[in-house]
Design a protein around this motif. Structure first.
Motif, mmCIF file in Angstrom:
data_model
loop_
_atom_site.group_PDB
_atom_site.id
_atom_site.type_symbol
_atom_site.label_atom_id
_atom_site.label_comp_id
_atom_site.label_asym_id
_atom_site.label_seq_id
_atom_site.Cartn_x
_atom_site.Cartn_y
_atom_site.Cartn_z
ATOM 1 N N PHE A 175 14.696 -11.327 0.678
ATOM 2 C CA PHE A 175 14.935 -10.178 1.549
ATOM 3 C C PHE A 175 13.951 -9.050 1.237
ATOM 4 C CE2 PHE A 175 16.947 -6.175 2.660
ATOM 5 C CZ PHE A 175 17.377 -6.418 3.960
ATOM 6 N N LEU A 176 13.760 -8.789 -0.053
ATOM 7 C CA LEU A 176 12.815 -7.731 -0.448
ATOM 8 C C LEU A 176 11.386 -8.083 -0.025
ATOM 9 C CD1 LEU A 176 14.140 -6.859 -4.020
ATOM 10 C CD2 LEU A 176 14.365 -5.480 -1.952
ATOM 11 N N GLY A 177 11.016 -9.333 -0.233
ATOM 12 C CA GLY A 177 9.652 -9.743 0.084
ATOM 13 C C GLY A 177 9.360 -9.850 1.569
ATOM 14 N N VAL A 178 10.332 -10.346 2.335
ATOM 15 C CA VAL A 178 10.103 -10.585 3.762
ATOM 16 C C VAL A 178 10.417 -9.361 4.620
ATOM 17 C CG1 VAL A 178 10.871 -11.968 5.749
ATOM 18 C CG2 VAL A 178 10.458 -13.061 3.556
ATOM 19 N N TYR A 179 11.413 -8.579 4.226
ATOM 20 C CA TYR A 179 11.856 -7.470 5.075
ATOM 21 C C TYR A 179 11.493 -6.098 4.497
ATOM 22 C CZ TYR A 179 14.814 -4.482 7.926
ATOM 23 O OH TYR A 179 15.262 -3.496 8.758
ATOM 24 N N THR A 180 11.914 -5.832 3.264
ATOM 25 C CA THR A 180 11.785 -4.490 2.703
ATOM 26 C C THR A 180 10.336 -4.089 2.434
ATOM 27 O OG1 THR A 180 13.935 -4.819 1.670
ATOM 28 C CG2 THR A 180 12.646 -2.948 0.912
ATOM 29 N N VAL A 181 9.574 -4.958 1.784
ATOM 30 C CA VAL A 181 8.178 -4.620 1.455
ATOM 31 C C VAL A 181 7.354 -4.361 2.721
ATOM 32 C CG1 VAL A 181 6.050 -5.487 0.410
ATOM 33 C CG2 VAL A 181 8.217 -5.708 -0.816
ATOM 34 N N PRO A 182 7.403 -5.238 3.737
ATOM 35 C CA PRO A 182 6.638 -4.931 4.961
ATOM 36 C C PRO A 182 7.076 -3.626 5.637
ATOM 37 C CG PRO A 182 7.233 -7.239 4.952
ATOM 38 C CD PRO A 182 7.951 -6.605 3.807
ATOM 39 N N LYS A 183 8.380 -3.332 5.595
ATOM 40 C CA LYS A 183 8.852 -2.067 6.176
ATOM 41 C C LYS A 183 8.274 -0.869 5.415
ATOM 42 C CE LYS A 183 11.725 -3.249 9.512
ATOM 43 N NZ LYS A 183 11.539 -2.855 10.899
ATOM 44 N N LEU A 184 8.257 -0.957 4.100
ATOM 45 C CA LEU A 184 7.703 0.129 3.294
ATOM 46 C C LEU A 184 6.200 0.288 3.521
ATOM 47 C CD1 LEU A 184 9.575 -0.389 -0.102
ATOM 48 C CD2 LEU A 184 9.849 1.525 1.487
ATOM 49 N N VAL A 185 5.489 -0.823 3.583
ATOM 50 C CA VAL A 185 4.048 -0.773 3.840
ATOM 51 C C VAL A 185 3.792 -0.141 5.202
ATOM 52 C CG1 VAL A 185 2.012 -2.197 4.297
ATOM 53 C CG2 VAL A 185 3.461 -2.691 2.320
ATOM 54 N N ASN A 186 4.562 -0.536 6.191
ATOM 55 C CA ASN A 186 4.416 0.016 7.538
ATOM 56 C C ASN A 186 4.709 1.511 7.556
ATOM 57 O OD1 ASN A 186 3.968 -0.163 10.362
ATOM 58 N ND2 ASN A 186 6.173 -0.291 10.714
ATOM 59 N N TYR A 187 5.758 1.916 6.855
ATOM 60 C CA TYR A 187 6.130 3.332 6.807
ATOM 61 C C TYR A 187 5.014 4.170 6.174
ATOM 62 C CZ TYR A 187 8.426 7.611 5.294
ATOM 63 O OH TYR A 187 8.736 8.931 5.061
ATOM 64 N N PHE A 188 4.494 3.714 5.023
ATOM 65 C CA PHE A 188 3.454 4.475 4.345
ATOM 66 C C PHE A 188 2.130 4.447 5.110
ATOM 67 C CE2 PHE A 188 6.225 3.878 0.560
ATOM 68 C CZ PHE A 188 6.451 5.220 0.321
ATOM 69 N N ALA A 189 1.856 3.352 5.793
ATOM 70 C CA ALA A 189 0.640 3.287 6.612
ATOM 71 C C ALA A 189 0.713 4.302 7.745
ATOM 72 C CB ALA A 189 0.462 1.875 7.172
ATOM 73 N N LYS A 190 1.870 4.388 8.403
ATOM 74 C CA LYS A 190 2.053 5.378 9.472
ATOM 75 C C LYS A 190 1.948 6.799 8.924
ATOM 76 C CE LYS A 190 4.845 2.682 12.700
ATOM 77 N NZ LYS A 190 6.168 2.513 13.301
ATOM 78 N N PHE A 191 2.519 7.005 7.744
ATOM 79 C CA PHE A 191 2.475 8.328 7.115
ATOM 80 C C PHE A 191 1.028 8.734 6.811
ATOM 81 C CE2 PHE A 191 2.407 10.893 3.222
ATOM 82 C CZ PHE A 191 3.121 12.002 3.654
ATOM 83 N N LEU A 192 0.244 7.794 6.278
ATOM 84 C CA LEU A 192 -1.153 8.089 5.961
ATOM 85 C C LEU A 192 -1.981 8.348 7.214
ATOM 86 C CD1 LEU A 192 -1.778 5.515 3.084
ATOM 87 C CD2 LEU A 192 -1.604 7.996 2.879
ATOM 88 N N ILE A 193 -1.705 7.595 8.247
ATOM 89 C CA ILE A 193 -2.415 7.774 9.519
ATOM 90 C C ILE A 193 -2.112 9.155 10.103
ATOM 91 C CG2 ILE A 193 -2.579 6.990 11.921
ATOM 92 C CD1 ILE A 193 -2.238 4.121 10.785
ATOM 93 N N LYS A 194 -0.835 9.540 10.092
ATOM 94 C CA LYS A 194 -0.446 10.846 10.628
ATOM 95 C C LYS A 194 -1.082 11.983 9.824
ATOM 96 C CE LYS A 194 4.005 9.700 12.716
ATOM 97 N NZ LYS A 194 5.462 9.858 12.617
ATOM 98 N N SER A 195 -1.068 11.846 8.487
ATOM 99 C CA SER A 195 -1.643 12.913 7.670
ATOM 100 C C SER A 195 -3.151 13.013 7.837
ATOM 101 C CB SER A 195 -1.271 12.692 6.202
ATOM 102 O OG SER A 195 -1.793 11.472 5.747
ATOM 103 N N SER A 196 -3.827 11.871 8.063
ATOM 104 C CA SER A 196 -5.281 11.933 8.276
ATOM 105 C C SER A 196 -5.625 12.498 9.655
ATOM 106 C CB SER A 196 -5.901 10.537 8.107
ATOM 107 O OG SER A 196 -5.414 9.665 9.103
ATOM 108 N N VAL A 197 -4.764 12.274 10.648
ATOM 109 C CA VAL A 197 -4.980 12.825 11.996
ATOM 110 C C VAL A 197 -4.837 14.340 11.981
ATOM 111 C CG1 VAL A 197 -4.003 12.942 14.335
ATOM 112 C CG2 VAL A 197 -4.384 10.730 13.244
ATOM 113 N N ARG A 198 -3.859 14.840 11.194
ATOM 114 C CA ARG A 198 -3.633 16.284 11.103
ATOM 115 C C ARG A 198 -4.839 16.989 10.485
ATOM 116 N NH1 ARG A 198 2.376 15.690 8.650
ATOM 117 N NH2 ARG A 198 3.427 15.116 10.596
ATOM 118 N N LYS A 199 -5.488 16.322 9.541
ATOM 119 C CA LYS A 199 -6.658 16.927 8.899
ATOM 120 C C LYS A 199 -7.815 16.951 9.875
ATOM 121 C CE LYS A 199 -5.358 15.598 4.246
ATOM 122 N NZ LYS A 199 -5.665 14.762 3.097
#
Length: 199
Positions: A175-199
């Motif tokens: 569950f952690l490998g298939v569901y949780t880790v990809p969700k976390l990676v996706n969340y942080f990727a979106k966060f980084l994209i948003k923060s780089s767009v603001r700059k």
């Protein structure tokens, strides 16, 4: 099932010569020996658990702690309970000179060793809840939810046969490998994209 898993014939031979199936059924003892053989060890392990409880009493949730806190190392928790399969196996070795302790232990036994008949009902309700929840995930538009729900359907064979500690821990890892880790990676990727767009 032993008839089909131990038959010395191909599918084509079984279709053309059905007597081979009957001969295999007779050779492996038919229905009368199925419940006392290791081919159907779930029944024997349930009876062993009932015997264990009659001699030692219920564990009142102590065995369940082993399942829920499987990730805590024994070096930190010296009194951590063993899995129920090992517990019953050790009991059978001590009391009946049984050969080994690496036993499966069905979900029915897991509930019974902790809380008796209430534990049977409790385990059935918990299992029903998760099955319904994952059936909803299977109908979701989220592909990760679909994958983990489908995996649960297959993993259920392992989980029901037991023991619960091993079945639960292996599912949590997946569950952690298939569901949780990809969700976390996706969340942080979106966060980084948003923060780089603001700059």
């Amino acid at each position: 099932m032993s008839t089909f898993t131990h038959i010395d014939a191909s599918l084509k031979e079984m279709i053309t010569r059905p007597k081979l199936i009957i001969d295999s059924f007779i050779r492996f003892g038919g229905i009368s020996t199925a419940f006392s053989s290791l081919h159907y060890d779930a029944y024997a392990n349930i009876m062993a658990t009932v015997d264990y409880v009659s001699a030692n009493g219920f564990s009142y949730g102590y065995q369940l702690l082993s399942t829920l806190l499987f990730f805590v190392p024994r070096s930190l928790w010296g009194a951590k309970p063993t899995s129920s399969g090992e517990l019953i196996g050790n009991y059978l070795i001590d009391e009946y000179n049984f050969g080994y302790s690496n036993l499966s232990n069905p979900l029915v036994s897991e509930g019974y060793v902790d809380f008796g008949f209430f534990g049977l009902i409790f385990m059935a309700l918990v299992l029903a809840y998760f099955i319904i929840r994952l059936l909803l995930w299977l109908q979701s538009t989220d592909p990760l939810k679909k994958h983990i729900a489908f995996y649960f359907a297959i993993h259920l064979m392992f989980l029901l046969r037991g023991d619960l500690t091993n079945g639960f821990s292996y599912y949590v890892g997946t569950f952690l490998g298939v569901y949780t880790v990809p969700k976390l990676v996706n969340y942080f990727a979106k966060f980084l994209i948003k923060s780089s767009v603001r700059k």
